[in-house]
Design a protein around this motif. Structure first.
Motif, PDB file in Angstrom:
ATOM      1  N   ASP A  38      82.552 113.633  46.229  1.00  0.00           N
ATOM      2  CA  ASP A  38      81.523 114.661  46.043  1.00  0.00           C
ATOM      3  C   ASP A  38      80.124 114.165  46.377  1.00  0.00           C
ATOM      4  OD1 ASP A  38      81.694 112.920  43.876  1.00  0.00           O
ATOM      5  OD2 ASP A  38      80.791 114.362  42.501  1.00  0.00           O
ATOM      6  N   LEU A  39      79.982 112.870  46.719  1.00  0.00           N
ATOM      7  CA  LEU A  39      78.678 112.324  47.099  1.00  0.00           C
ATOM      8  C   LEU A  39      78.591 112.167  48.613  1.00  0.00           C
ATOM      9  CD1 LEU A  39      78.047 109.529  44.416  1.00  0.00           C
ATOM     10  CD2 LEU A  39      77.204 111.889  44.433  1.00  0.00           C
ATOM     11  N   LYS A  40      77.392 112.326  49.145  1.00  0.00           N
ATOM     12  CA  LYS A  40      77.201 112.215  50.593  1.00  0.00           C
ATOM     13  C   LYS A  40      76.885 110.767  50.965  1.00  0.00           C
ATOM     14  CE  LYS A  40      75.637 116.990  51.216  1.00  0.00           C
ATOM     15  NZ  LYS A  40      74.532 117.878  51.686  1.00  0.00           N
ATOM     16  N   CYS A  41      77.869 109.901  50.772  1.00  0.00           N
ATOM     17  CA  CYS A  41      77.714 108.499  51.138  1.00  0.00           C
ATOM     18  C   CYS A  41      79.093 107.937  51.449  1.00  0.00           C
ATOM     19  CB  CYS A  41      77.031 107.704  50.026  1.00  0.00           C
ATOM     20  SG  CYS A  41      77.886 107.731  48.438  1.00  0.00           S
ATOM     21  N   ASP A  42      79.134 106.726  51.959  1.00  0.00           N
ATOM     22  CA  ASP A  42      80.404 106.121  52.352  1.00  0.00           C
ATOM     23  C   ASP A  42      80.875 105.028  51.392  1.00  0.00           C
ATOM     24  OD1 ASP A  42      80.916 107.502  54.926  1.00  0.00           O
ATOM     25  OD2 ASP A  42      79.025 106.577  55.492  1.00  0.00           O
ATOM     26  N   VAL A  43      79.940 104.177  50.956  1.00  0.00           N
ATOM     27  CA  VAL A  43      80.296 103.035  50.106  1.00  0.00           C
ATOM     28  C   VAL A  43      79.260 102.878  49.000  1.00  0.00           C
ATOM     29  CG1 VAL A  43      80.743 100.544  50.038  1.00  0.00           C
ATOM     30  CG2 VAL A  43      81.332 101.854  52.089  1.00  0.00           C
ATOM     31  N   GLU A  44      79.730 102.538  47.800  1.00  0.00           N
ATOM     32  CA  GLU A  44      78.794 102.227  46.726  1.00  0.00           C
ATOM     33  C   GLU A  44      78.948 100.760  46.339  1.00  0.00           C
ATOM     34  OE1 GLU A  44      80.700 103.418  42.503  1.00  0.00           O
ATOM     35  OE2 GLU A  44      80.104 105.164  43.708  1.00  0.00           O
ATOM     36  N   VAL A  45      77.803 100.110  46.141  1.00  0.00           N
ATOM     37  CA  VAL A  45      77.765  98.701  45.747  1.00  0.00           C
ATOM     38  C   VAL A  45      77.058  98.628  44.400  1.00  0.00           C
ATOM     39  CG1 VAL A  45      77.007  96.375  46.363  1.00  0.00           C
ATOM     40  CG2 VAL A  45      77.651  97.983  48.172  1.00  0.00           C
ATOM     41  N   SER A  46      77.805  98.272  43.368  1.00  0.00           N
ATOM     42  CA  SER A  46      77.250  98.210  42.018  1.00  0.00           C
ATOM     43  C   SER A  46      77.121  96.759  41.575  1.00  0.00           C
ATOM     44  CB  SER A  46      78.141  98.962  41.027  1.00  0.00           C
ATOM     45  OG  SER A  46      78.226 100.334  41.369  1.00  0.00           O
ATOM     46  N   SER A  47      76.025  96.431  40.922  1.00  0.00           N
ATOM     47  CA  SER A  47      75.819  95.072  40.413  1.00  0.00           C
ATOM     48  C   SER A  47      76.004  95.055  38.906  1.00  0.00           C
ATOM     49  CB  SER A  47      74.434  94.552  40.788  1.00  0.00           C
ATOM     50  OG  SER A  47      73.423  95.322  40.179  1.00  0.00           O
ATOM     51  N   TYR A  48      76.576  93.948  38.425  1.00  0.00           N
ATOM     52  CA  TYR A  48      76.859  93.780  36.999  1.00  0.00           C
ATOM     53  C   TYR A  48      76.417  92.398  36.540  1.00  0.00           C
ATOM     54  CZ  TYR A  48      79.907  97.872  37.385  1.00  0.00           C
ATOM     55  OH  TYR A  48      80.399  99.131  37.593  1.00  0.00           O
ATOM     56  N   ALA A  49      75.999  92.318  35.292  1.00  0.00           N
ATOM     57  CA  ALA A  49      75.704  91.024  34.683  1.00  0.00           C
ATOM     58  C   ALA A  49      77.017  90.285  34.432  1.00  0.00           C
ATOM     59  CB  ALA A  49      74.940  91.225  33.382  1.00  0.00           C
ATOM     60  N   ILE A  50      76.926  88.971  34.231  1.00  0.00           N
ATOM     61  CA  ILE A  50      78.079  88.122  33.959  1.00  0.00           C
ATOM     62  C   ILE A  50      77.993  87.629  32.527  1.00  0.00           C
ATOM     63  CG2 ILE A  50      79.299  86.013  34.634  1.00  0.00           C
ATOM     64  CD1 ILE A  50      78.062  86.350  37.419  1.00  0.00           C
ATOM     65  N   ARG A  51      79.074  87.678  31.786  1.00  0.00           N
ATOM     66  CA  ARG A  51      79.057  87.301  30.374  1.00  0.00           C
ATOM     67  C   ARG A  51      78.619  85.854  30.165  1.00  0.00           C
ATOM     68  NH1 ARG A  51      80.909  91.559  27.752  1.00  0.00           N
ATOM     69  NH2 ARG A  51      82.523  92.850  28.719  1.00  0.00           N
ATOM     70  N   ASP A  52      79.141  84.935  30.958  1.00  0.00           N
ATOM     71  CA  ASP A  52      78.788  83.523  30.818  1.00  0.00           C
ATOM     72  C   ASP A  52      78.457  82.971  32.206  1.00  0.00           C
ATOM     73  OD1 ASP A  52      78.463  80.881  30.265  1.00  0.00           O
ATOM     74  OD2 ASP A  52      80.459  80.539  29.440  1.00  0.00           O
ATOM     75  N   VAL A  53      77.160  83.024  32.564  1.00  0.00           N
ATOM     76  CA  VAL A  53      76.773  82.638  33.925  1.00  0.00           C
ATOM     77  C   VAL A  53      77.056  81.163  34.205  1.00  0.00           C
ATOM     78  CG1 VAL A  53      75.062  84.449  34.220  1.00  0.00           C
ATOM     79  CG2 VAL A  53      74.384  82.292  33.155  1.00  0.00           C
ATOM     80  N   GLU A  54      76.980  80.306  33.182  1.00  0.00           N
ATOM     81  CA  GLU A  54      77.237  78.881  33.390  1.00  0.00           C
ATOM     82  C   GLU A  54      78.665  78.647  33.875  1.00  0.00           C
ATOM     83  OE1 GLU A  54      75.240  76.180  33.297  1.00  0.00           O
ATOM     84  OE2 GLU A  54      73.607  77.632  33.143  1.00  0.00           O
ATOM     85  N   GLU A  55      79.572  79.453  33.397  1.00  0.00           N
ATOM     86  CA  GLU A  55      80.980  79.326  33.785  1.00  0.00           C
ATOM     87  C   GLU A  55      81.183  79.617  35.266  1.00  0.00           C
ATOM     88  OE1 GLU A  55      85.102  78.690  33.154  1.00  0.00           O
ATOM     89  OE2 GLU A  55      83.389  78.309  31.838  1.00  0.00           O
ATOM     90  N   TYR A  56      80.261  80.383  35.855  1.00  0.00           N
ATOM     91  CA  TYR A  56      80.425  80.808  37.252  1.00  0.00           C
ATOM     92  C   TYR A  56      79.471  80.126  38.216  1.00  0.00           C
ATOM     93  CZ  TYR A  56      83.627  84.364  35.639  1.00  0.00           C
ATOM     94  OH  TYR A  56      84.719  85.009  35.096  1.00  0.00           O
ATOM     95  N   LYS A  57      78.650  79.244  37.741  1.00  0.00           N
ATOM     96  CA  LYS A  57      77.686  78.573  38.607  1.00  0.00           C
ATOM     97  C   LYS A  57      78.415  77.868  39.760  1.00  0.00           C
ATOM     98  CE  LYS A  57      74.126  76.815  36.626  1.00  0.00           C
ATOM     99  NZ  LYS A  57      73.235  75.934  35.823  1.00  0.00           N
ATOM    100  N   ASN A  58      77.960  78.121  41.006  1.00  0.00           N
ATOM    101  CA  ASN A  58      78.561  77.530  42.220  1.00  0.00           C
ATOM    102  C   ASN A  58      80.025  77.923  42.393  1.00  0.00           C
ATOM    103  OD1 ASN A  58      76.710  74.715  41.118  1.00  0.00           O
ATOM    104  ND2 ASN A  58      76.037  76.118  42.716  1.00  0.00           N
ATOM    105  N   PHE A  59      80.361  79.106  41.935  1.00  0.00           N
ATOM    106  CA  PHE A  59      81.728  79.636  42.019  1.00  0.00           C
ATOM    107  C   PHE A  59      82.291  79.548  43.437  1.00  0.00           C
ATOM    108  CE2 PHE A  59      84.592  83.194  42.866  1.00  0.00           C
ATOM    109  CZ  PHE A  59      85.467  83.176  41.795  1.00  0.00           C
ATOM    110  N   CYS A  60      81.526  80.013  44.426  1.00  0.00           N
ATOM    111  CA  CYS A  60      82.029  80.072  45.805  1.00  0.00           C
ATOM    112  C   CYS A  60      82.174  78.690  46.439  1.00  0.00           C
ATOM    113  CB  CYS A  60      81.113  80.931  46.668  1.00  0.00           C
ATOM    114  SG  CYS A  60      80.929  82.639  46.077  1.00  0.00           S
TER     115      CYS A  60
END
Length: 269
Positions: free
Chosen positions: A120-142
């Motif tokens: 029902d929206l006139k767009c193709d893709v939505e990109v949503s950002s979210y906070a992370i519960r424990d950012v230290e746990e994910y530091k340098n994840f990639c």
């Protein structure tokens, strides 16, 4: 009598040959049409979401922009990679930003969820950002080996508060971009540095370059954080990222960086 039979037999043979030829030609035409249809099949909603997720992923830098305008932009490293997939097929990406010289110390960490826009929206893709519960746990994840990262089910469990959503549309023919879009009018609530709301703009270019522009505003509409001059331009990492390691562009600024830096998936503390 014999000649007549031979003549009729030859005529029948020629007829069958022509018929077989027509059948073969018809089959070839039908097969070609089916193949052409498959090759030219329109891109689906999920195809668009996958293209956007791939384009956002990888290591990108704002080095060229920082070299052109060091008063307003820093050489920032942005690193994004797949982290999980939701039950509905949405891609969850992990995203972090750091000064190029100190990639092991990210100053911003987020999850991004990429999926098709509702019909029902006139767009193709939505990109949503979210906070992370424990950012230290994910530091340098990639940067870590896969067996040293949180598992996909852990990632899904660590998705915290929703921050923003950007609605992307395919770019018109002739433009440099593939997709572009922004947050809806009025943006999203934000309280950092006196802001009451924030807005974000995102463009994905054909060479996997991304342009992002995040800004925070107070209740009177005055901009209180984010770059004023224009979006950050993040280009894919070059073959070697070691040239210029000790450039002044790679050192932390003397003033609070959050007021001058903005990038993908808005800062919201």
């Amino acid at each position: 009598m014999g000649r007549g039979s031979e003549s009729e037999s030859a005529s029948d043979s020629n007829g069958w040959s022509r018929a077989r030829g027509l059948v073969v030609k018809t089959l070839v035409l039908i097969g070609g049409a089916i193949l052409l249809k498959r090759l030219t099949k329109s891109t689906t909603r999920w195809d668009h979401a996958r293209i956007v997720a791939r384009s956002l992923s990888g290591e990108k830098f704002s080095r060229e922009q920082a070299s052109r305008d060091p008063d307003n932009y820093f050489n920032i490293r942005t690193l994004t990679c797949p982290a999980a997939e939701m039950v509905d097929g949405s891609n969850v990406l992990y995203f972090e930003q750091a000064f190029w010289r100190t990639p092991q110390k990210p100053f911003r960490q987020r999850f991004a969820m990429v999926k098709p826009c509702p019909k029902d929206l006139k767009c193709d893709v939505e990109v949503s950002s979210y906070a992370i519960r424990d950012v230290e746990e994910y530091k340098n994840f990639c940067d870590r080996p896969r067996d040293q990262r949180p598992l996909p089910e852990e990632v899904i469990g660590d998705i915290a508060e929703h921050l923003t959503t950007i609605y992307l549309k395919r770019c018109e023919r002739g433009k440099r971009c593939l997709y572009e879009g922004s947050t809806p009018p009025g943006g999203f609530p934000n309280s950092w540095n006196g802001a009451t709301y924030c807005t974000s703009e995102l463009s994905i270019l054909k060479n996997n370059e991304i342009h992002t522009w995040d800004r925070g505003y107070d209740e009177d509409g005055n901009q209180v954080w984010g770059v004023k001059e224009g979006p950050y331009e993040f280009k894919p990492a070059p073959a070697s990222s070691f040239n210029g390691m000790f450039s002044p562009l790679n050192f932390p600024p003397s003033e609070p960086m959050e007021k001058r830096i903005e990038g993908s998936f808005v800062l919201q503390e």
